[in-house]
Scaffold this motif. Structure first.
Motif, PDB file in Angstrom:
ATOM      1  N   LYS A 156       0.848  -1.237   0.001  1.00  0.00           N
ATOM      2  CA  LYS A 156      -0.029   0.065  -0.120  1.00  0.00           C
ATOM      3  C   LYS A 156       0.787   1.262  -0.107  1.00  0.00           C
ATOM      4  O   LYS A 156       0.743   2.249  -0.750  1.00  0.00           O
ATOM      5  CB  LYS A 156      -0.878   0.034   1.202  1.00  0.00           C
ATOM      6  N   MET A 157       1.939   1.210   0.756  1.00  0.00           N
ATOM      7  CA  MET A 157       3.036   2.403   0.802  1.00  0.00           C
ATOM      8  C   MET A 157       3.479   2.553  -0.536  1.00  0.00           C
ATOM      9  O   MET A 157       3.654   3.599  -1.069  1.00  0.00           O
ATOM     10  CB  MET A 157       3.891   2.158   1.807  1.00  0.00           C
ATOM     11  N   MET A 158       3.737   1.513  -1.322  1.00  0.00           N
ATOM     12  CA  MET A 158       4.489   1.600  -2.557  1.00  0.00           C
ATOM     13  C   MET A 158       3.264   2.245  -3.491  1.00  0.00           C
ATOM     14  O   MET A 158       3.411   3.055  -4.425  1.00  0.00           O
ATOM     15  CB  MET A 158       5.113   0.377  -3.193  1.00  0.00           C
ATOM     16  N   LEU A 159       2.031   1.581  -3.618  1.00  0.00           N
ATOM     17  CA  LEU A 159       1.015   2.193  -4.554  1.00  0.00           C
ATOM     18  C   LEU A 159       0.583   3.621  -4.343  1.00  0.00           C
ATOM     19  O   LEU A 159       0.323   4.388  -5.370  1.00  0.00           O
ATOM     20  CB  LEU A 159      -0.074   1.306  -4.425  1.00  0.00           C
ATOM     21  N   LEU A 160       0.506   4.132  -2.979  1.00  0.00           N
ATOM     22  CA  LEU A 160      -0.113   5.209  -2.717  1.00  0.00           C
ATOM     23  C   LEU A 160       1.290   6.097  -2.528  1.00  0.00           C
ATOM     24  O   LEU A 160       0.918   7.646  -2.342  1.00  0.00           O
ATOM     25  CB  LEU A 160      -0.613   5.271  -1.404  1.00  0.00           C
ATOM     26  N   GLY A 161       2.448   5.912  -2.965  1.00  0.00           N
ATOM     27  CA  GLY A 161       3.471   6.943  -2.911  1.00  0.00           C
ATOM     28  C   GLY A 161       3.983   7.169  -1.608  1.00  0.00           C
ATOM     29  O   GLY A 161       4.738   8.439  -1.609  1.00  0.00           O
ATOM     30  N   GLU A 162       3.600   6.666  -0.517  1.00  0.00           N
ATOM     31  CA  GLU A 162       4.058   6.849   0.705  1.00  0.00           C
ATOM     32  C   GLU A 162       5.497   6.679   1.043  1.00  0.00           C
ATOM     33  O   GLU A 162       5.997   7.192   1.868  1.00  0.00           O
ATOM     34  CB  GLU A 162       3.231   6.501   1.796  1.00  0.00           C
ATOM     35  N   ALA A 163       6.002   5.575   0.435  1.00  0.00           N
ATOM     36  CA  ALA A 163       7.384   5.346   0.476  1.00  0.00           C
ATOM     37  C   ALA A 163       8.238   6.130  -0.662  1.00  0.00           C
ATOM     38  O   ALA A 163       7.553   6.551  -1.789  1.00  0.00           O
ATOM     39  CB  ALA A 163       7.765   3.851   0.025  1.00  0.00           C
ATOM     40  N   LYS A 164       9.382   6.623  -0.442  1.00  0.00           N
ATOM     41  CA  LYS A 164      10.272   7.373  -1.200  1.00  0.00           C
ATOM     42  C   LYS A 164      10.717   6.552  -2.657  1.00  0.00           C
ATOM     43  O   LYS A 164      10.911   5.227  -2.492  1.00  0.00           O
ATOM     44  CB  LYS A 164      11.432   8.114  -0.442  1.00  0.00           C
ATOM     45  N   PRO A 165      10.965   7.264  -3.671  1.00  0.00           N
ATOM     46  CA  PRO A 165      11.571   6.301  -4.718  1.00  0.00           C
ATOM     47  C   PRO A 165      12.777   5.515  -4.322  1.00  0.00           C
ATOM     48  O   PRO A 165      12.824   4.453  -4.879  1.00  0.00           O
ATOM     49  CB  PRO A 165      11.925   7.579  -5.702  1.00  0.00           C
ATOM     50  N   ALA A 166      13.686   6.206  -3.680  1.00  0.00           N
ATOM     51  CA  ALA A 166      14.766   5.212  -3.557  1.00  0.00           C
ATOM     52  C   ALA A 166      14.431   4.130  -2.517  1.00  0.00           C
ATOM     53  O   ALA A 166      15.039   2.923  -2.900  1.00  0.00           O
ATOM     54  CB  ALA A 166      16.056   6.134  -2.556  1.00  0.00           C
ATOM     55  N   GLN A 167      13.414   4.181  -1.640  1.00  0.00           N
ATOM     56  CA  GLN A 167      13.101   3.147  -1.022  1.00  0.00           C
ATOM     57  C   GLN A 167      12.178   2.094  -1.733  1.00  0.00           C
ATOM     58  O   GLN A 167      12.675   0.788  -1.615  1.00  0.00           O
ATOM     59  CB  GLN A 167      12.096   3.404  -0.039  1.00  0.00           C
ATOM     60  N   ILE A 168      11.570   2.428  -2.621  1.00  0.00           N
ATOM     61  CA  ILE A 168      10.712   1.598  -3.506  1.00  0.00           C
ATOM     62  C   ILE A 168      11.648   0.670  -4.365  1.00  0.00           C
ATOM     63  O   ILE A 168      11.648  -0.434  -4.519  1.00  0.00           O
ATOM     64  CB  ILE A 168       9.698   2.427  -4.292  1.00  0.00           C
ATOM     65  N   GLY A 169      12.701   1.479  -4.980  1.00  0.00           N
ATOM     66  CA  GLY A 169      13.484   0.709  -5.741  1.00  0.00           C
ATOM     67  C   GLY A 169      14.143  -0.354  -5.201  1.00  0.00           C
ATOM     68  O   GLY A 169      14.498  -1.573  -5.363  1.00  0.00           O
ATOM     69  N   ALA A 170      14.795   0.164  -3.924  1.00  0.00           N
ATOM     70  CA  ALA A 170      15.688  -0.714  -3.193  1.00  0.00           C
ATOM     71  C   ALA A 170      14.856  -2.060  -2.546  1.00  0.00           C
ATOM     72  O   ALA A 170      15.386  -3.052  -2.655  1.00  0.00           O
ATOM     73  CB  ALA A 170      16.193   0.030  -1.926  1.00  0.00           C
TER      74      ALA A 170
END
Length: 349
Positions: free
Chosen positions: A32-46
């Motif tokens: 949910k945090m990835m879909l909603l953009g609550e996680a930062k780009p660097a976090q999502i990629g990692a």
């Protein structure tokens, strides 16, 4: 920066000796945090690359599917005599072998078996031929339909297509990461068993690597799904191969173990040869020949797959009668007529 997501990232990305799998609830939160953009780009990629290296678990896939249920679209239940078949086909398309799944869907609907498909445009990492472009080549453009309009078509024809860029736009940002990483993350595995249908469903999922079956089974079991079929198909799809024995896993009501089915094409009179994928235009021409009931190599693939799925749905008692029924439906024009029921590009829903 999301501190909560950082903790989840640390858990899956701590290396081969100290990394841990997420619980189902943690997987829901991460998705949910990835879909909603609550996680930062660097976090999502990692996270995506760390999760791929660690390898997902069935429990994690179940959590990711839970998040899709909470945020994503669902076609609503229709009046159907059998569970709706939901075909899980890789979103990144085909590059080597001619797909037959759209013809199979038309055949099943013509025989009274409803089908739901889902996918999007040309997606990474293969950027192969996607379902949506094949449908467009046949004159059906699902990209212009709202979910309500798709529901209407589904109710009228027995075929529905959930087009994710239109119906689940939250997923679009994640496709950019998948392109930049150049590797298929576990999201691509999870999508194969996603069910964007709210009623009684039979999940059909293609796979490539045998361990995937076990992950699928655990994930679906945790979510209460009891009817599913896994196909070691062409390029990870639900299409039965002709160049080798088809390996299939069936859910069983009496056991937690998969019921194993192996089907050899030559046992049913088919040559052991897959049809290669040429241009999209050539494929559409071959599709039109199949719909016209004309003999050919792609017709052999259509009969092989059609016979199996007519048997699997319970419409036919065995493979032999299923193949005969499929041939009858093609030659009679019933499958071609099924296509004409769909909203063609020059029609309004």
């Amino acid at each position: 920066m999301s501190n909560i997501f950082r903790e989840l990232l640390k858990k899956v990305g701590s290396g081969s000796h100290t990394s841990e799998s997420l619980t189902r609830a943690e997987a829901v939160a991460a998705m949910k945090m990835m879909l909603l953009g609550e996680a930062k780009p660097a976090q999502i990629g990692a996270f995506l690359i760390a999760h791929r290296i660690k390898r997902p678990t069935g429990e994690e896939l179940a959590g990711m599917l839970d998040a899709y249920d909470q945020l994503g679209p669902k076609l609503q239940p229709i009046d159907a005599a059998r569970p709706v078949m939901v075909l899980g086909i890789p979103y990144d398309g085909r590059t080597r072998t001619a797909p037959i799944n759209i013809i199979t869907a038309l055949l099943l609907a013509a025989a009274g078996q409803p089908v739901v498909m889902h996918g999007g445009d040309r997606f990474p990492t293969k950027y192969g031929l996607p379902l949506i472009e094949i449908w467009q080549g046949l004159g059906v453009d699902w990209t212009t339909l709202s979910l309500a309009q798709t529901q209407q078509v589904f109710e009228q024809t027995g075929i529905g297509f959930v087009y994710t860029p239109q119906h689940f736009p939250l997923t679009q940002k994640l496709w950019e990461y998948r392109d930049q990483l150049g590797k298929r993350p576990p999201l691509a595995t999870m999508e194969l068993i996603w069910c964007p249908y709210a009623g009684d469903a039979h999940i059909i999922a293609g796979f490539v690597h045998p361990p995937t079956e076990a992950m699928f089974q655990v994930a679906l079991g945790l979510r209460g799904t009891r009817k599913y079929t896994f196909v070691k198909g062409l390029e990870g799809s639900c299409d039965l191969p002709r160049d080798r024995t088809a390996i299939i896993g069936l859910s069983s009501t009496n056991s937690q173990e998969l019921e194993r089915l192996q089907l050899a094409p030559r046992d049913y009179g088919f040559t052991t040869k897959n049809v290669p994928l040429g241009t999209t235009e050539e494929l559409i021409t071959d599709f039109q020949a199949v719909l016209a009931g004309k003999p050919g190599e792609l017709m052999q693939t259509a009969l092989w797959n059609g016979g199996f799925y007519l048997w699997l749905s319970g419409i036919c008692p065995d493979m032999t009668s299923g193949i005969a029924k499929a041939e009858e439906l093609f030659i009679s024009g019933a499958v071609a007529n099924q296509l004409l029921l769909l909203p063609l590009s020059n029609q309004k829903v």
